[in-house]
Write a protein that holds these residues in place. Sequence first.
Motif, short mmCIF file in Angstrom:
data_model
loop_
_atom_site.label_atom_id
_atom_site.label_comp_id
_atom_site.label_asym_id
_atom_site.label_seq_id
_atom_site.Cartn_x
_atom_site.Cartn_y
_atom_site.Cartn_z
N SER A 21 0.82 -1.20 0.00
CA SER A 21 0.00 0.00 0.00
C SER A 21 0.86 1.25 0.00
N ALA A 22 1.94 1.22 0.80
CA ALA A 22 2.84 2.37 0.88
C ALA A 22 3.55 2.64 -0.43
N ASP A 23 3.74 1.58 -1.22
CA ASP A 23 4.44 1.73 -2.49
C ASP A 23 3.51 1.99 -3.68
N ASP A 24 2.21 1.99 -3.43
CA ASP A 24 1.26 2.20 -4.53
C ASP A 24 1.51 3.50 -5.27
N TRP A 25 1.88 4.56 -4.54
CA TRP A 25 2.08 5.86 -5.18
C TRP A 25 3.25 5.84 -6.16
N LYS A 26 4.20 4.94 -5.93
CA LYS A 26 5.37 4.88 -6.81
C LYS A 26 5.00 4.34 -8.19
N ALA A 27 4.00 3.49 -8.25
CA ALA A 27 3.54 3.00 -9.55
C ALA A 27 2.88 4.12 -10.34
N LYS A 28 2.18 4.99 -9.64
CA LYS A 28 1.51 6.11 -10.31
C LYS A 28 2.48 7.25 -10.62
N TYR A 29 3.49 7.40 -9.76
CA TYR A 29 4.48 8.48 -9.95
C TYR A 29 5.88 7.87 -9.97
N PRO A 30 6.26 7.20 -11.06
CA PRO A 30 7.59 6.61 -11.14
C PRO A 30 8.70 7.65 -11.27
N GLU A 31 8.30 8.90 -11.54
CA GLU A 31 9.27 9.99 -11.65
C GLU A 31 8.65 11.25 -11.08
N LEU A 32 9.41 11.96 -10.27
CA LEU A 32 8.98 13.23 -9.69
C LEU A 32 9.89 14.34 -10.20
N THR A 33 9.31 15.49 -10.47
CA THR A 33 10.09 16.64 -10.92
C THR A 33 10.20 17.65 -9.80
N PHE A 34 11.44 18.04 -9.53
CA PHE A 34 11.73 19.00 -8.46
C PHE A 34 12.27 20.27 -9.13
N ALA A 35 11.56 21.38 -8.97
CA ALA A 35 11.95 22.62 -9.64
C ALA A 35 12.54 23.63 -8.67
N VAL A 36 13.59 24.29 -9.13
CA VAL A 36 14.20 25.38 -8.37
C VAL A 36 14.41 26.56 -9.30
N VAL A 37 14.39 27.76 -8.73
CA VAL A 37 14.66 28.97 -9.49
C VAL A 37 16.11 29.36 -9.25
N PRO A 38 16.86 29.62 -10.30
CA PRO A 38 18.28 29.92 -10.10
C PRO A 38 18.53 31.27 -9.45
N ALA A 39 19.28 31.25 -8.35
CA ALA A 39 19.78 32.49 -7.76
C ALA A 39 21.17 32.77 -8.31
N GLU A 40 21.68 31.79 -9.07
CA GLU A 40 23.01 31.88 -9.67
C GLU A 40 22.92 31.34 -11.10
N ASN A 41 24.03 31.24 -11.79
CA ASN A 41 23.98 30.73 -13.17
C ASN A 41 23.56 29.26 -13.16
N ALA A 42 23.06 28.79 -14.30
CA ALA A 42 22.46 27.46 -14.39
C ALA A 42 23.42 26.34 -13.98
N SER A 43 24.68 26.45 -14.39
CA SER A 43 25.64 25.40 -14.03
C SER A 43 25.87 25.37 -12.52
N GLY A 44 25.86 26.54 -11.91
CA GLY A 44 26.03 26.60 -10.46
C GLY A 44 24.86 25.97 -9.73
N VAL A 45 23.65 26.17 -10.27
CA VAL A 45 22.45 25.57 -9.67
C VAL A 45 22.52 24.05 -9.74
N THR A 46 22.94 23.55 -10.90
CA THR A 46 23.04 22.10 -11.08
C THR A 46 24.05 21.50 -10.11
N GLU A 47 25.22 22.13 -9.98
CA GLU A 47 26.24 21.64 -9.07
C GLU A 47 25.75 21.67 -7.62
N ARG A 48 24.96 22.67 -7.29
CA ARG A 48 24.48 22.83 -5.92
C ARG A 48 23.40 21.82 -5.59
N TRP A 49 22.48 21.57 -6.54
CA TRP A 49 21.30 20.78 -6.25
C TRP A 49 21.39 19.31 -6.67
N ALA A 50 22.22 18.98 -7.64
CA ALA A 50 22.27 17.60 -8.15
C ALA A 50 22.52 16.56 -7.06
#
Length: 311
Positions: A21-50
């Motif tokens: 039951s706890a894993d049911d949501w994973k079948a419906k959402y096999p991928e989640l998207t996490f969005a951030v707004v850059p306070a710095e250049n894009a490469s810096g955001v990737t290095e910080r958040w990846a």
Amino acid sequence: MITRRLILAGAAALAFTASASADDWKAKYPELTFAVVPAENASGVTERWAPFVNYLSKELGVKVTLRIANDYAAVIEGQRAGNIHIASYGSASFARARLTGVKSDAFANDINADGSTGYYSVFFVKASSAYKSVDQLKGKNLGLVDPNSTSGNNVPRFELDKMGIPDADGYFSKVVFTGSHENAMLALSQGTVDVAANQWTSDDDSTLAQMLTKGMLKNADGSAMKKDDFRIIHKSAPIINGPYAYNSDLPEDAKAAIAKAFFDAPAKDKAAFDRLSDGQKKGFHPATTKDWDGTIELIKFVDALRKKKAS
């Protein structure tokens, strides 16, 4: 007859059912998207958040994809459409999302190194300038961040109104949106603007501090600028740190798993967590959507200022 074997079998079946039951949501959402707004250049955001996003993938058992949004409006509209499942918001952009009907629930915000959960909007000038207060900047150029930025637009306009300046565009020669907190400081350092609004928690925890650490700000001769090359001429009242929010429509099990992964991060993957803020944050503080009710009132006030100017 009820035997020990039957009891154990029953317990195992219940545990299996609960796990499934706890894993049911994973079948419906096999991928989640996490969005951030850059306070710095894009490469810096990737290095910080990846590293943190990789940690979330492991903890949640589904792929978590980092999306670097162009601006706050893109995050708002992405959550409205259901394409963004988790978002890092500024306080004002979250308030705007709620005001415009986006189904987004706050569950956490950052804890600062001193244990507080707030920051400030400040006006920076170059220390080499003659400016010591905002009333000396009439007719000069102001650098803001983004229309939906808390510290980079909404609070600065609120602060200016308290100073008797309800029309920033009329008071300053030019008001420009630079697109990011880093760009605002770059514009100030290069002389494109005379004063820049930005976020500041402490001398060691701000966009300016991060940029100085990375050597991003230069003098005209190419030498690295220092903290003493900038001066704060105005600081707002404390602002609640912006929230991390998930889609309201996500299954409750998914929401609980996401929140737990965040709260466990400092202990389970300290390196990934510390990378987010260069070690300047202590952890994540449990939050609720109502914590930003005051910010909604601020946004309504700023909207009223705009309407008054347009009329």
